[in-house]
Design an enzyme around this catalytic site. Structure first.
Site, PDB file in Angstrom:
ATOM      1  N   SER A   1      -9.561  -0.083   6.987  1.00  0.00           N
ATOM      2  CA  SER A   1      -9.025   0.063   5.634  1.00  0.00           C
ATOM      3  C   SER A   1      -8.392  -1.192   5.053  1.00  0.00           C
ATOM      4  O   SER A   1      -8.073  -1.228   3.864  1.00  0.00           O
ATOM      5  CB  SER A   1      -8.000   1.204   5.601  1.00  0.00           C
ATOM      6  OG  SER A   1      -8.640   2.432   5.826  1.00  0.00           O
TER       7      SER A   1
ATOM      8  N   LYS B   1       0.837  -1.203   0.000  1.00  0.00           N
ATOM      9  CA  LYS B   1       0.000   0.000   0.000  1.00  0.00           C
ATOM     10  C   LYS B   1       0.870   1.249   0.000  1.00  0.00           C
ATOM     11  O   LYS B   1       1.910   1.308   0.659  1.00  0.00           O
ATOM     12  CB  LYS B   1      -0.922  -0.012   1.222  1.00  0.00           C
ATOM     13  CG  LYS B   1      -1.946   1.118   1.249  1.00  0.00           C
ATOM     14  CD  LYS B   1      -2.842   1.015   2.480  1.00  0.00           C
ATOM     15  CE  LYS B   1      -3.867   2.140   2.534  1.00  0.00           C
ATOM     16  NZ  LYS B   1      -4.731   2.048   3.738  1.00  0.00           N
TER      17      LYS B   1
ATOM     18  N   SER C   1      -9.780   2.244   2.872  1.00  0.00           N
ATOM     19  CA  SER C   1      -9.004   3.039   1.939  1.00  0.00           C
ATOM     20  C   SER C   1      -8.059   2.225   1.063  1.00  0.00           C
ATOM     21  O   SER C   1      -7.631   2.681   0.016  1.00  0.00           O
ATOM     22  CB  SER C   1      -8.182   4.078   2.717  1.00  0.00           C
ATOM     23  OG  SER C   1      -7.190   3.449   3.541  1.00  0.00           O
TER      24      SER C   1
END
Length: 524
Positions: free
Chosen positions: A208, A109, A184
């Site tokens: 997330s 990420k 997210s």
């Protein structure tokens, strides 16, 4: 380079040792490397039945073929990926002892610092910024000889539940390209779901990792707060932020969790003494089953749609028929958790994001004065959702409102922790649907902020309490996957893995149930 496209290998059997326990049998027959779970890829690499480079090439091929549609990645460096894979193959030739996941590729990420690779947190304010050092978790996967495929897309600074707030692109759900992959960290879970990566790293503040896992039919784990180092992770809300694994199954998540967990003196909240036998817990859970495990649950009918509520009920009955002991528990402050979370998170975010002044790092939008440059850069390069939350957070912390908002939210946080303590005096783990609805249509909630925030209804309680929690596939509704959340007491992450592995064996592989669009080529 000659490639065996599409990397099909005919195998009579795999000698996989410990990997071939009854819960996780070896593959037989014709297989595609990019569709294999990480633990089986690792075994094939160690046995030299395939090379680490062949494995890397299979995922590189998938990314090149599908990411124009999925948009899971913001940045790739396949030269680096191949270099690490070749190094693994050379070390295997010299009988060097390697980690259990050596040679298995991983996606990361974009919230996590990677030296020599851009890290933007999905924001234009960090566009083109290359960190001078690695996050601790990156150092650990590097020592484990795991080739990094690239950086995955996310909502800007982790603020969002759909990956639509990325400043660069919108990630699409591999199950249905018209729908969100969650947020997210939708890029990491979408990459795993689309077989672009066998493993990925995410960060979880209020859900997330878990919400994208729910949307994409994957596994996502939020570890106990403080068990995985945050050093080198861009801060959103420091009292919540935690790095965790994304994978296609529980065992793979456990193996990756073992790589990244452990004490780090560079993180002020890092836990010194930890039980890191997560893969053993997964093996035991897969073999032992769910019989005798005390499963708590909360009735979700007042916050979940009816189809997820019905599926959750059927799942509980199935687990009970396998010997699980069910307890409906009271959670008095459950409904207040998401509100308290957003108040605290926005307050912490407004403070953390004050460091982005365009002077120390990131591009500048020049003005007549230094203060004007800072103001202009932040105004232009922060996205609307980030600016909204900074303003709200500043308001929450302002004189006259601090006690009413911030301190009241902290009181709710204490009450949520107390509720969990009572629950875990009665049960081993708590089960909840991961989210109120299946993945929603892109654009459906982007201008309806309260509705978007409610996606985190079931994930924020564990974040408030700092507890380990994971989302595993529960089933499919109208062609879309939905997740089952498992929450355990603090520092009992192994319970998430043992329970998750047992449930995984009962529910089975949901990917055979992918919708018609997937099978006709309209998805990745």
């Amino acid at each position: 380079m000659i490639r065996r496209a599409p990397f099909l290998i005919l195998l009579r059997f795999c000698r996989m040792g410990k990997m071939a326990c009854s819960g996780y049998p070896p593959f037989q027959g014709r297989i595609v490397l990019s569709e294999m779970p990480a633990h089986r890829l690792a075994a094939l690499i160690r046995s030299k039945e395939v090379s680490a480079l062949e494995v890397a090439e299979s995922f590189i091929d998938n990314i090149e073929a599908s990411d124009s549609r999925i948009c899971a990645f913001l940045y790739t460096d396949f030269s680096y990926t191949r270099d690490v894979a070749r190094r693994v193959d050379e070390e295997l030739k010299s009988a060097t002892k390697l980690s259990p996941l050596a040679g298995v590729p991983i996606a990361v990420k974009d919230m996590i610092l990677t030296r020599d690779m851009p890290t933007t947190a999905g924001s234009k304010i960090l566009e083109g910024w290359i960190p001078p050092y690695n996050a601790t978790v990156i150092e650990r996967i590097s020592r484990a000889r795991m080739p990094i495929l690239g950086k995955t897309n996310q909502d800007e600074f982790g603020m969002g539940s759909s990956t639509e707030y990325s400043a660069y692109k919108t990630t699409r759900n591999p199950w249905d390209l018209s729908r969100t992959a969650g947020g997210s960290g939708g890029g990491s879970s979408a990459a795993v779901s689309a077989s672009q990566a066998p493993l990925a790293l995410g960060t979880d503040t209020g859900g997330s990792i878990r919400l994208p896992a729910h949307c994409t039919g994957t596994v996502g784990i939020r570890p106990t707060y403080g068990s995985v180092s945050r050093y080198g992770v861009i801060a959103l809300a420091s009292s919540f932020d935690q790095v965790g694994p994304c994978s296609s199954n529980i065992l793979d998540a456990a193996l990756l969790h073992e790589v990244i967990a452990g004490y780090d003196p560079a993180d002020a909240v890092s836990i010194k003494d930890q039980d890191l036998n997560f893969s053993q817990a997964a093996y035991e859970g897969a073999n032992r089953g769910i019989s005798g495990v005390r499963l708590g649950f909360v009735n979700p009918s007042n916050w979940c749609n009816s189809k997820i509520t019905d599926l959750f009920g059927r799942t509980l009955k199935s687990l009970e028929s396998e010997g699980a002991v069910l307890h409906e528990v009271q959670f008095p402050n459950f409904d207040h958790a998401v509100q308290a979370y957003y108040l605290i998170m926005q307050a912490e975010a407004s403070s953390n994001l004050s460091r982005y002044d365009s002077i120390r790092f990131g591009p500048q939008e020049m003005a007549a004065s230094a203060s004007g440059t800072v103001s202009k850069t932040r105004s232009i390069r922060f996205g609307p959702e980030v600016k909204r939350r900074i303003l709200l957070g500043t308001h929450i912390l302002s004189a006259g409102y601090y006690d009413d908002f911030y301190m009241s939210a902290q009181k709710i946080r204490s009450l949520v922790k107390r509720d969990f303590a009572k629950i875990f005096s009665l049960v081993d783990v708590l089960l909840l649907p991961t989210a109120p609805t299946p993945a929603f249509k892109l654009g459906e909630k982007i201008d309806h902020h309260t509705s978007m925030y409610k996606s985190d209804t079931a994930t924020t309680p564990a974040s408030l309490a700092g507890l380990p929690a994971g989302s595993i596939p529960m089933g499919v509704i109208d062609g879309l996957p939905v997740g089952l959340q498992i929450i355990a007491p603090g520092q009992f992450d192994s319970r998430v893995y043992s329970t998750g592995a047992a449930i995984e064996q009962i529910i089975g592989d949901i990917h055979a149930m992918k919708n018609t669009k997937h099978n006709t080529g309209q998805t990745a």
